[in-house]
Every structure is written in structure tokens, then in C-alpha cells.
Design a protein around this motif. Structure first.
Motif, PDB file in Angstrom:
ATOM      1  N   LEU A 137      -8.347 -12.922 -24.812  1.00 39.74           N
ATOM      2  CA  LEU A 137      -7.735 -14.007 -25.438  1.00 39.74           C
ATOM      3  C   LEU A 137      -8.695 -15.178 -25.488  1.00 39.74           C
ATOM      4  CD1 LEU A 137      -4.134 -14.182 -23.547  1.00 39.74           C
ATOM      5  CD2 LEU A 137      -4.836 -13.568 -26.116  1.00 39.74           C
ATOM      6  N   GLY A 138     -10.052 -15.126 -24.857  1.00 38.08           N
ATOM      7  CA  GLY A 138     -10.969 -15.922 -24.821  1.00 38.08           C
ATOM      8  C   GLY A 138     -10.568 -17.297 -23.879  1.00 38.08           C
ATOM      9  N   LEU A 139     -10.058 -17.027 -22.930  1.00 37.13           N
ATOM     10  CA  LEU A 139      -9.699 -18.194 -21.950  1.00 37.13           C
ATOM     11  C   LEU A 139     -10.611 -18.048 -20.762  1.00 37.13           C
ATOM     12  CD1 LEU A 139      -6.013 -17.956 -22.545  1.00 37.13           C
ATOM     13  CD2 LEU A 139      -7.373 -19.956 -23.543  1.00 37.13           C
ATOM     14  N   PRO A 140     -10.627 -19.073 -19.716  1.00 34.85           N
ATOM     15  CA  PRO A 140     -11.108 -18.910 -18.625  1.00 34.85           C
ATOM     16  C   PRO A 140     -10.444 -17.762 -17.721  1.00 34.85           C
ATOM     17  CG  PRO A 140     -10.563 -21.071 -19.208  1.00 34.85           C
ATOM     18  CD  PRO A 140      -9.908 -20.346 -20.149  1.00 34.85           C
ATOM     19  N   ARG A 145      -8.260 -24.523 -14.788  1.00 31.39           N
ATOM     20  CA  ARG A 145      -7.207 -25.269 -15.596  1.00 31.39           C
ATOM     21  C   ARG A 145      -7.617 -25.168 -16.960  1.00 31.39           C
ATOM     22  NH1 ARG A 145      -3.482 -28.313 -12.167  1.00 31.39           N
ATOM     23  NH2 ARG A 145      -3.867 -27.436  -9.909  1.00 31.39           N
ATOM     24  N   THR A 146      -6.469 -25.096 -17.742  1.00 29.97           N
ATOM     25  CA  THR A 146      -6.795 -25.014 -19.206  1.00 29.97           C
ATOM     26  C   THR A 146      -6.078 -26.062 -19.831  1.00 29.97           C
ATOM     27  OG1 THR A 146      -4.787 -23.609 -19.448  1.00 29.97           O
ATOM     28  CG2 THR A 146      -6.940 -22.391 -19.480  1.00 29.97           C
ATOM     29  N   LYS A 147      -5.315 -27.002 -19.094  1.00 27.71           N
ATOM     30  CA  LYS A 147      -4.715 -28.203 -19.809  1.00 27.71           C
ATOM     31  C   LYS A 147      -5.548 -28.924 -20.464  1.00 27.71           C
ATOM     32  CE  LYS A 147      -1.191 -31.599 -19.302  1.00 27.71           C
ATOM     33  NZ  LYS A 147      -0.249 -32.438 -18.533  1.00 27.71           N
ATOM     34  N   ASN A 148      -6.648 -29.485 -19.763  1.00 31.47           N
ATOM     35  CA  ASN A 148      -7.469 -30.432 -20.369  1.00 31.47           C
ATOM     36  C   ASN A 148      -8.866 -29.977 -20.822  1.00 31.47           C
ATOM     37  OD1 ASN A 148      -5.734 -32.378 -19.851  1.00 31.47           O
ATOM     38  ND2 ASN A 148      -6.339 -32.741 -17.616  1.00 31.47           N
ATOM     39  N   LYS A 154     -11.869 -22.085 -25.740  1.00 33.36           N
ATOM     40  CA  LYS A 154     -10.728 -22.349 -26.487  1.00 33.36           C
ATOM     41  C   LYS A 154     -11.088 -22.742 -27.855  1.00 33.36           C
ATOM     42  CE  LYS A 154      -7.242 -24.394 -24.789  1.00 33.36           C
ATOM     43  NZ  LYS A 154      -6.397 -25.454 -23.956  1.00 33.36           N
ATOM     44  N   GLY A 155     -12.314 -23.330 -28.102  1.00 31.73           N
ATOM     45  CA  GLY A 155     -12.753 -23.709 -29.487  1.00 31.73           C
ATOM     46  C   GLY A 155     -12.413 -25.158 -29.751  1.00 31.73           C
ATOM     47  N   ARG A 156     -12.593 -25.443 -30.829  1.00 31.97           N
ATOM     48  CA  ARG A 156     -12.086 -26.870 -31.145  1.00 31.97           C
ATOM     49  C   ARG A 156     -10.621 -27.126 -31.078  1.00 31.97           C
ATOM     50  NH1 ARG A 156     -15.918 -30.008 -35.314  1.00 31.97           N
ATOM     51  NH2 ARG A 156     -14.366 -31.286 -34.640  1.00 31.97           N
ATOM     52  N   ARG A 157     -10.362 -28.352 -31.012  1.00 35.65           N
ATOM     53  CA  ARG A 157      -8.923 -28.779 -30.854  1.00 35.65           C
ATOM     54  C   ARG A 157      -8.186 -28.486 -32.364  1.00 35.65           C
ATOM     55  NH1 ARG A 157     -11.068 -32.435 -27.217  1.00 35.65           N
ATOM     56  NH2 ARG A 157     -10.006 -32.569 -25.168  1.00 35.65           N
ATOM     57  N   ALA A 158      -7.100 -28.028 -32.303  1.00 35.34           N
ATOM     58  CA  ALA A 158      -6.396 -27.944 -33.658  1.00 35.34           C
ATOM     59  C   ALA A 158      -5.200 -29.012 -33.655  1.00 35.34           C
ATOM     60  CB  ALA A 158      -5.546 -26.427 -33.430  1.00 35.34           C
ATOM     61  N   SER A 159      -5.289 -29.669 -34.637  1.00 34.65           N
ATOM     62  CA  SER A 159      -4.267 -31.068 -34.732  1.00 34.65           C
ATOM     63  C   SER A 159      -2.726 -30.266 -34.914  1.00 34.65           C
ATOM     64  CB  SER A 159      -4.802 -31.815 -35.730  1.00 34.65           C
ATOM     65  OG  SER A 159      -4.756 -31.234 -36.973  1.00 34.65           O
ATOM     66  N   VAL A 160      -1.838 -30.712 -34.109  1.00 37.85           N
ATOM     67  CA  VAL A 160      -0.548 -30.337 -34.482  1.00 37.85           C
ATOM     68  C   VAL A 160       0.230 -31.480 -34.780  1.00 37.85           C
ATOM     69  CG1 VAL A 160       1.485 -29.682 -32.984  1.00 37.85           C
ATOM     70  CG2 VAL A 160      -0.801 -28.828 -32.230  1.00 37.85           C
ATOM     71  N   ALA A 161       0.989 -31.191 -35.985  1.00 40.65           N
ATOM     72  CA  ALA A 161       1.898 -32.379 -36.341  1.00 40.65           C
ATOM     73  C   ALA A 161       2.977 -32.938 -35.600  1.00 40.65           C
ATOM     74  CB  ALA A 161       2.430 -32.082 -37.646  1.00 40.65           C
ATOM     75  N   LYS A 162       3.207 -34.256 -35.426  1.00 40.77           N
ATOM     76  CA  LYS A 162       4.182 -34.857 -34.605  1.00 40.77           C
ATOM     77  C   LYS A 162       5.597 -34.665 -35.141  1.00 40.77           C
ATOM     78  CE  LYS A 162       1.241 -38.333 -32.042  1.00 40.77           C
ATOM     79  NZ  LYS A 162       0.914 -39.681 -31.928  1.00 40.77           N
ATOM     80  N   LYS A 163       6.574 -34.373 -34.432  1.00 43.38           N
ATOM     81  CA  LYS A 163       7.889 -34.287 -34.750  1.00 43.38           C
ATOM     82  C   LYS A 163       8.464 -35.742 -35.217  1.00 43.38           C
ATOM     83  CE  LYS A 163       9.309 -30.162 -32.075  1.00 43.38           C
ATOM     84  NZ  LYS A 163      10.438 -29.562 -31.279  1.00 43.38           N
ATOM     85  N   LYS A 164       9.166 -35.889 -36.424  1.00 44.12           N
ATOM     86  CA  LYS A 164       9.715 -37.047 -36.605  1.00 44.12           C
ATOM     87  C   LYS A 164      10.800 -37.440 -35.752  1.00 44.12           C
ATOM     88  CE  LYS A 164       8.293 -36.873 -41.510  1.00 44.12           C
ATOM     89  NZ  LYS A 164       8.477 -37.028 -42.879  1.00 44.12           N
ATOM     90  N   SER A 165      11.146 -38.672 -35.339  1.00 43.32           N
ATOM     91  CA  SER A 165      12.293 -38.817 -34.549  1.00 43.32           C
ATOM     92  C   SER A 165      13.321 -38.987 -35.601  1.00 43.32           C
ATOM     93  CB  SER A 165      11.844 -40.358 -34.089  1.00 43.32           C
ATOM     94  OG  SER A 165      11.769 -41.377 -35.061  1.00 43.32           O
TER      95      SER A 165
END
Length: 171
Positions: A137-140, A145-148, A154-165
Motif C-alpha cells: 500500500l506504500g504506507l509506513p 503514525r499516519t495521521k499527520n 503517501k505522496g502529495r496531499r489530495a484535496s477533498v471537497a468539504k461537505k456543504k452544510s
């Protein structure tokens, strides 16, 4: 300041351009430098040990570390086993270089070591153990820890669209 001696070598006039034929029938080249190892004053910059060219201008202990699989402690151990002084690599005699090559071949280095590690990782992936899955999987692998962190794996951060309220959806 060193002076360069010039050697005059005659050449055929037919190989010169027309404008230069009448002036001179010789061309000057700098003389080869004297000294150095090899034929005709050719200087050898590096010594080849274990398939790797190690630098001449460093001490043997540090030059050996250019070989994959030989670190600080192993290079010191090699020097102790051979009873060598830690002198500059270019000052080694031919006999010392030959014995150093024989000693280095006793260890798993370069391609053999890389192949050994690659086969070990492939085996872990094949038996589908935890470490093998993490490699796939390409993880440590070693419990980090993998949260931060672990962006290298893991590679570059992938932007995730925020949910609309719900309030913005009613409008």
C-alpha cells in the motif's frame, strides 16, 4: 605558478586552411604532465573496489562508505581486520588495494545486498503479512503514525471537497 612547456609538432600543410598555410608549418601542444599512475602520465582519480569507484582524496575509512552495504562501523572493522592505517586512499600500495578488495568481497554489498532486500520484501508481500500489506500500500511499515506525517510514502496531499452544510443547501 607552474609553467607549461610547449612541444612543437609539425603537421601536413594540406590540412591547414588556406589563410594559415603560408605562415607556419607547426602547431604547439602542451606537454603531458609527468607523474601519476598509468601509462603516459595518465592519472587515475579513483580506485575501484566492489564494483564502486571510491574517492582518492579521502581516508580509507570514509572512502569505503561509498560502497552500498559498508557503513562506518564495518569500514572500521575492515581496517582493523587488515591492520591498515587509516591513510588517504591514493597513498595505498597495489598490494594493499588487492588485499582490501579481497576483504570487501567477504561481505554482502551493492547488487547482492539490494537483491536480497528486494526478495525479502517480495516474500512479505506474497505471504500477505502485515508488513507486506503495508509495503504494497506504500504506507509506513514500522508502526509510525499516519495521521499527520509520512508524506514521503503517501505522496502529495489530495484535496477533498468539504461537505456543504444543510443551511446552505436550503437557499
Amino acid at each position: 605558478m607552474a609553467t607549461l612547456s610547449m612541444v612543437s609538432v609539425p603537421i601536413a600543410t594540406s590540412s591547414l586552411p588556406l589563410s594559415a598555410r603560408g605562415r607556419s608549418s607547426s602547431v604547439s601542444f602542451p606537454a603531458p604532465k609527468k607523474g601519476g599512475i598509468g601509462h603516459g602520465g595518465l592519472r587515475i582519480e579513483c580506485i575501484r573496489i566492489g564494483g564502486v569507484e571510491i574517492p582518492n582524496h579521502k581516508r580509507v575509512e570514509y572512502s569505503l562508505q561509498y560502497i552500498h552495504g559498508i557503513g562506518r562501523s564495518r569500514s572500521r572493522q575492515i581496517l582493523l581486520d587488515l591492520n591498515f592505517d587509516n591513510k588517504v586512499t591514493k597513498d595505498l600500495s597495489e598490494e594493499e588495494v588487492i588485499t582490501l578488495r579481497k576483504e570487501v568481497t567477504k561481505y554482502m554489498i551493492e547488487g547482492d545486498l539490494k537483491r536480497f532486500n528486494r526478495v525479502a520484501i517480495e516474500r512479505l508481500k506474497e505471504i500477505r503479512c502485515y508488513r507486506g500489506i503495508r509495503h504494497k500500500l506504500g504506507l509506513p511499515v514500522r508502526g509510525q503514525r499516519t495521521k499527520n506525517n509520512c508524506r514521503t510514502l503517501k505522496g502529495r496531499r489530495a484535496s477533498v471537497a468539504k461537505k456543504k452544510s444543510p443551511a446552505s443547501q436550503e437557499e
